[in-house]
Design a protein around this motif. Sequence first.
Motif, PDB file in Angstrom:
ATOM      1  N   MET A  31       0.723  -1.171  -0.042  1.00  0.00           N
ATOM      2  CA  MET A  31      -0.001  -0.169  -0.068  1.00  0.00           C
ATOM      3  C   MET A  31       0.896   1.100  -0.059  1.00  0.00           C
ATOM      4  SD  MET A  31      -3.027   1.397  -0.105  1.00  0.00           S
ATOM      5  CE  MET A  31      -3.930  -0.326   0.029  1.00  0.00           C
ATOM      6  N   LYS A  32       2.048   1.128   0.511  1.00  0.00           N
ATOM      7  CA  LYS A  32       2.669   2.420   0.826  1.00  0.00           C
ATOM      8  C   LYS A  32       3.248   2.797  -0.448  1.00  0.00           C
ATOM      9  CE  LYS A  32       6.369   4.698   3.653  1.00  0.00           C
ATOM     10  NZ  LYS A  32       7.574   4.561   4.420  1.00  0.00           N
ATOM     11  N   PRO A  33       3.828   2.225  -1.361  1.00  0.00           N
ATOM     12  CA  PRO A  33       4.455   2.430  -2.719  1.00  0.00           C
ATOM     13  C   PRO A  33       3.081   2.770  -3.474  1.00  0.00           C
ATOM     14  CG  PRO A  33       4.830   0.097  -2.364  1.00  0.00           C
ATOM     15  CD  PRO A  33       4.381   0.582  -0.868  1.00  0.00           C
ATOM     16  N   LEU A  34       2.314   2.015  -3.521  1.00  0.00           N
ATOM     17  CA  LEU A  34       1.074   2.353  -4.302  1.00  0.00           C
ATOM     18  C   LEU A  34       0.443   3.787  -4.040  1.00  0.00           C
ATOM     19  CD1 LEU A  34      -1.329  -0.706  -4.525  1.00  0.00           C
ATOM     20  CD2 LEU A  34      -0.307   0.525  -6.365  1.00  0.00           C
ATOM     21  N   LEU A  35       0.411   4.208  -2.825  1.00  0.00           N
ATOM     22  CA  LEU A  35       0.193   5.687  -2.397  1.00  0.00           C
ATOM     23  C   LEU A  35       0.894   6.790  -3.139  1.00  0.00           C
ATOM     24  CD1 LEU A  35      -1.295   5.281   1.036  1.00  0.00           C
ATOM     25  CD2 LEU A  35      -2.854   5.292  -0.771  1.00  0.00           C
ATOM     26  N   ASN A  36       2.257   6.307  -3.050  1.00  0.00           N
ATOM     27  CA  ASN A  36       3.110   7.121  -3.570  1.00  0.00           C
ATOM     28  C   ASN A  36       2.885   7.331  -5.089  1.00  0.00           C
ATOM     29  OD1 ASN A  36       4.244   7.841  -1.130  1.00  0.00           O
ATOM     30  ND2 ASN A  36       5.759   6.107  -1.509  1.00  0.00           N
ATOM     31  N   ILE A  37       2.600   6.065  -5.874  1.00  0.00           N
ATOM     32  CA  ILE A  37       2.442   6.045  -7.188  1.00  0.00           C
ATOM     33  C   ILE A  37       1.011   6.833  -7.533  1.00  0.00           C
ATOM     34  CG2 ILE A  37       1.824   4.641  -9.250  1.00  0.00           C
ATOM     35  CD1 ILE A  37       3.621   2.593  -8.055  1.00  0.00           C
ATOM     36  N   MET A  38       0.030   6.706  -6.773  1.00  0.00           N
ATOM     37  CA  MET A  38      -1.228   7.415  -6.936  1.00  0.00           C
ATOM     38  C   MET A  38      -1.212   8.737  -7.003  1.00  0.00           C
ATOM     39  SD  MET A  38      -3.264   4.944  -8.027  1.00  0.00           S
ATOM     40  CE  MET A  38      -3.649   3.391  -7.956  1.00  0.00           C
ATOM     41  N   GLY A  39      -0.120   9.340  -6.118  1.00  0.00           N
ATOM     42  CA  GLY A  39       0.133  10.703  -5.712  1.00  0.00           C
ATOM     43  C   GLY A  39       0.112  11.599  -6.744  1.00  0.00           C
ATOM     44  N   TYR A  40       1.121  10.872  -7.968  1.00  0.00           N
ATOM     45  CA  TYR A  40       1.477  11.488  -9.009  1.00  0.00           C
ATOM     46  C   TYR A  40       0.502  11.474 -10.076  1.00  0.00           C
ATOM     47  CZ  TYR A  40       5.987  11.618  -6.793  1.00  0.00           C
ATOM     48  OH  TYR A  40       7.095  11.888  -6.093  1.00  0.00           O
ATOM     49  N   LEU A  41      -0.613  10.859 -10.010  1.00  0.00           N
ATOM     50  CA  LEU A  41      -1.406  10.973 -11.012  1.00  0.00           C
ATOM     51  C   LEU A  41      -2.898  12.050 -10.980  1.00  0.00           C
ATOM     52  CD1 LEU A  41      -1.878   7.014 -11.481  1.00  0.00           C
ATOM     53  CD2 LEU A  41      -0.295   8.511 -12.578  1.00  0.00           C
ATOM     54  N   VAL A  42      -3.300  12.195 -11.759  1.00  0.00           N
ATOM     55  CA  VAL A  42      -4.539  12.903 -11.911  1.00  0.00           C
ATOM     56  C   VAL A  42      -5.854  12.180 -11.509  1.00  0.00           C
ATOM     57  CG1 VAL A  42      -6.262  14.468 -13.144  1.00  0.00           C
ATOM     58  CG2 VAL A  42      -3.789  14.399 -13.710  1.00  0.00           C
ATOM     59  N   PRO A  43      -6.538  12.622 -10.416  1.00  0.00           N
ATOM     60  CA  PRO A  43      -7.496  11.617 -10.092  1.00  0.00           C
ATOM     61  C   PRO A  43      -8.451  11.065 -11.011  1.00  0.00           C
ATOM     62  CG  PRO A  43      -7.367  13.481  -8.306  1.00  0.00           C
ATOM     63  CD  PRO A  43      -6.510  13.809  -9.768  1.00  0.00           C
ATOM     64  N   PHE A  44      -8.898  12.055 -12.019  1.00  0.00           N
ATOM     65  CA  PHE A  44      -9.752  11.334 -13.214  1.00  0.00           C
ATOM     66  C   PHE A  44      -9.364  12.034 -14.219  1.00  0.00           C
ATOM     67  CE2 PHE A  44     -13.544  11.991 -15.984  1.00  0.00           C
ATOM     68  CZ  PHE A  44     -14.149  10.760 -15.725  1.00  0.00           C
ATOM     69  N   PRO A  45      -8.974  11.093 -15.273  1.00  0.00           N
ATOM     70  CA  PRO A  45      -9.319   9.505 -15.144  1.00  0.00           C
ATOM     71  C   PRO A  45      -8.069   8.769 -14.905  1.00  0.00           C
ATOM     72  CG  PRO A  45      -8.689  10.162 -17.561  1.00  0.00           C
ATOM     73  CD  PRO A  45      -8.649  11.561 -16.917  1.00  0.00           C
ATOM     74  N   ASP A  46      -6.726   9.284 -14.715  1.00  0.00           N
ATOM     75  CA  ASP A  46      -5.496   8.430 -14.489  1.00  0.00           C
ATOM     76  C   ASP A  46      -5.987   7.472 -13.168  1.00  0.00           C
ATOM     77  OD1 ASP A  46      -4.918   9.462 -16.545  1.00  0.00           O
ATOM     78  OD2 ASP A  46      -3.503  11.051 -15.902  1.00  0.00           O
ATOM     79  N   ARG A  47      -6.314   8.224 -12.347  1.00  0.00           N
ATOM     80  CA  ARG A  47      -6.155   7.259 -10.755  1.00  0.00           C
ATOM     81  C   ARG A  47      -7.398   6.333 -10.705  1.00  0.00           C
ATOM     82  NH1 ARG A  47      -6.514  11.215  -5.927  1.00  0.00           N
ATOM     83  NH2 ARG A  47      -4.401  11.830  -6.759  1.00  0.00           N
ATOM     84  N   ILE A  48      -8.412   6.671 -11.538  1.00  0.00           N
ATOM     85  CA  ILE A  48      -9.698   6.055 -11.757  1.00  0.00           C
ATOM     86  C   ILE A  48      -9.391   4.594 -12.378  1.00  0.00           C
ATOM     87  CG2 ILE A  48     -11.973   5.524 -12.362  1.00  0.00           C
ATOM     88  CD1 ILE A  48     -11.562   7.303  -9.894  1.00  0.00           C
TER      89      ILE A  48
END
Length: 751
Positions: free
Chosen positions: A431-448
């Motif tokens: 989860m920790k590296p995943l959250l770091n990766i998601m933090g660099y993405l735009v919530p919509f649509p990349d993170r979704i």
Amino acid sequence: MSKMLDILESFLNLHGHTYVRLDGSTGVDRRQRLMDRFNSDKKLFCFILSTRSGGLGINLTGADTVIFYDTDWNPAMDAQAQDRAHRIGQTREVHIYRLVTQHSVEENILVKAKQKKQLDFLIMDKGNFNTEEPKSKDDVFSNGGLREILTRNRNIPVDSAETPDHATDAPEPAEDVDLETALAAMEDEEDVQAMLGTRQEIADELREFDDADVDPSPSLSPDDAEDHPADPDAIAAEEAESETQTPGSGPNAPADGDEDLDRDGEPWHPKEGVDLDALAASLRPIERYAIQFRQKVVLYYSPFYLREQARAEMLEDLDDDDVDTEEVENRARDEEFRALHEGDICFSDPAPADLPRHCRLYACEKMRLKADKKRRRLTGKNWEVLIDGKTQKPFWQNSDTGEAIWDTPKVILELEAEKLARTHNWNALMMKPLLNIMGYLVPFPDRINCGKVSKQWATAAHHNSFVRHVYPVEMGPAIESLKLDAAHYRTIDEAMQDALPGDTLELGDGHYWLRDGLAIDFPLRIVGDERDPTNVVLELSGSVEWRGGGGWIEGVTFRRPRVSILDQSSIFLLKNGSCNIVHSIMNNAGSMGTVLKCHRSTLKMLDVTLRGEGSTRVSSCGVDIEDHSNLTLTKCRINNNSCTGLRSSYFSVVDLSECTFKRNSTFGLELQLHSVLTGKISNCHFLENRRGDITMDDSCQIVDVSNLTEPFFEVFATADAAARLRPKKDADVLKWPNEVQNGPERGVQPK
């Protein structure tokens, strides 16, 4: 008197005053505790007590005011009670108050008390009353004279009424009984019973601790009685001689100080040696009780006493034993050699040239120990599972810090997650590296889109760390001087400046001011209190203009901060976008505009209340959709609008299910210009709409109502529009219920 104390206690409780109470049922120990508490505690407001119980043995120097609420028949009792406060140790002036109800028996009691007090003054003070014996038969102002007046037999001499000091077991004279009877007749029955009970208690206590009567005359043993038979003449002579002599007289009479000592020692004089029975018989009851208590009862000793006793015994043993100095030195030398050999202590006397090398070795060893401790912390080897001795449940304990917890340590969980990720590869990434990766993405649509990889990735895409929190205006003073953490904002405007497409704004309970309205042109989620939307209120001076391609609003109340006739704006304006609104309230009271307006958009609402101004000065709808818009309403309420509750036009589609249209100024629902009404309309309710339920023109249609045998609402339409509403089985005849056909005010009317 105790009933009066109950009333006073209720009065003090009603007004919140602190107090203590004393009456006849209060024990001796508690009396002393209450008295000490009242005199020392200044927080206590008053001390309520009865006159008889609190008149003796009480010292209330902590009080400077005495209030008599119930006057006693005996003025001496009241005098004793008021003297409880005016005693030695009182440093303040004492005020006495007496409360008497006018035109009641209390006035008579007060008059009688004053008369008794005057009689006491005349007899005791002016009459020179004393306790000496009367000098003549006519002297009645004395103790004996008063006794003679109150006795029945006037011829009995005064001296005969006196009881000798040595006759302690003699019956009480009749004159004393008559005197007590006369005095008791003047008291109340309760006081007499209390006096008798007190006298009985005193007698029982004296009987328990008084010395037993011992016959001072020596007794003969049975053998002596056989050898020396009794002579009747000698016995009679001795008795006559004893009657003629008074105690303490005679030629061989002992002195006064030695008489009691001889009487106590006489029981064991005839016998030789130690006679324990005679010795025990000569003791007083309290002494015999003390001996039995010491012999039979096991005394309690505190742990402190036992420890001190054990320490004293150990010191005594040490003092008795001789210390071998040589043996102690040898033992210390062996212990030091063992410590040096095992590495517990290091001792050396290096040369000055070797000191730098030794310092480097010491620093390296210190770094090694520190690295080992850090390695154990990172690998989780400093945690071990133990079993609790009381609950027999496993728990985790840290060997380095001594910390003990029930839950699995965080480092252990992270190591298990890493092991799972190495087994399942990217699908189970930690989860920790995943959250770091998601933090660099735009919530919509990349993170979704990344959340579609697996369940682990979906959890990371919707993690709470990506939510932007906005504080209400009520929290302004508390957070004004604080530095807010990331993703925390003071106003909605500040949050909108940093918001990205697909972000979530979480609103806390309170009020939010939007003076210039709010413009949203990207997908956004606004979440308030989903249980009670009235807790999160957005005060709008303008409108919420939504142009985003998607959105979600939940648990929010939109309303106007003030009434303005010139304000013609809508609360919510949806243009060329789409949005879902759930569990919310839109209240346009105070403005003359439409509550919600939808243009070329798709809108879905669930459990939403839309309320208008309700005034007929300006024609405004509750919901106005136009130009190919799609509206889905489920369990919504459209009430109190100054025009139509819902208006649809220009090829718009309305889907209704379990909705309510109530108290709208014109129609509940109006269809215009090729609009279509569909859904489970049979579950909708149209109540108290001024002009009717539904109105439509020729170009509109209602779909999926063919399964209804009878219309449940009024339809005001033209003949062509009504023809398209008829059931499939009867294409030629339009059948309505009898009450609709025959009713004078209901039916199909042209527009």
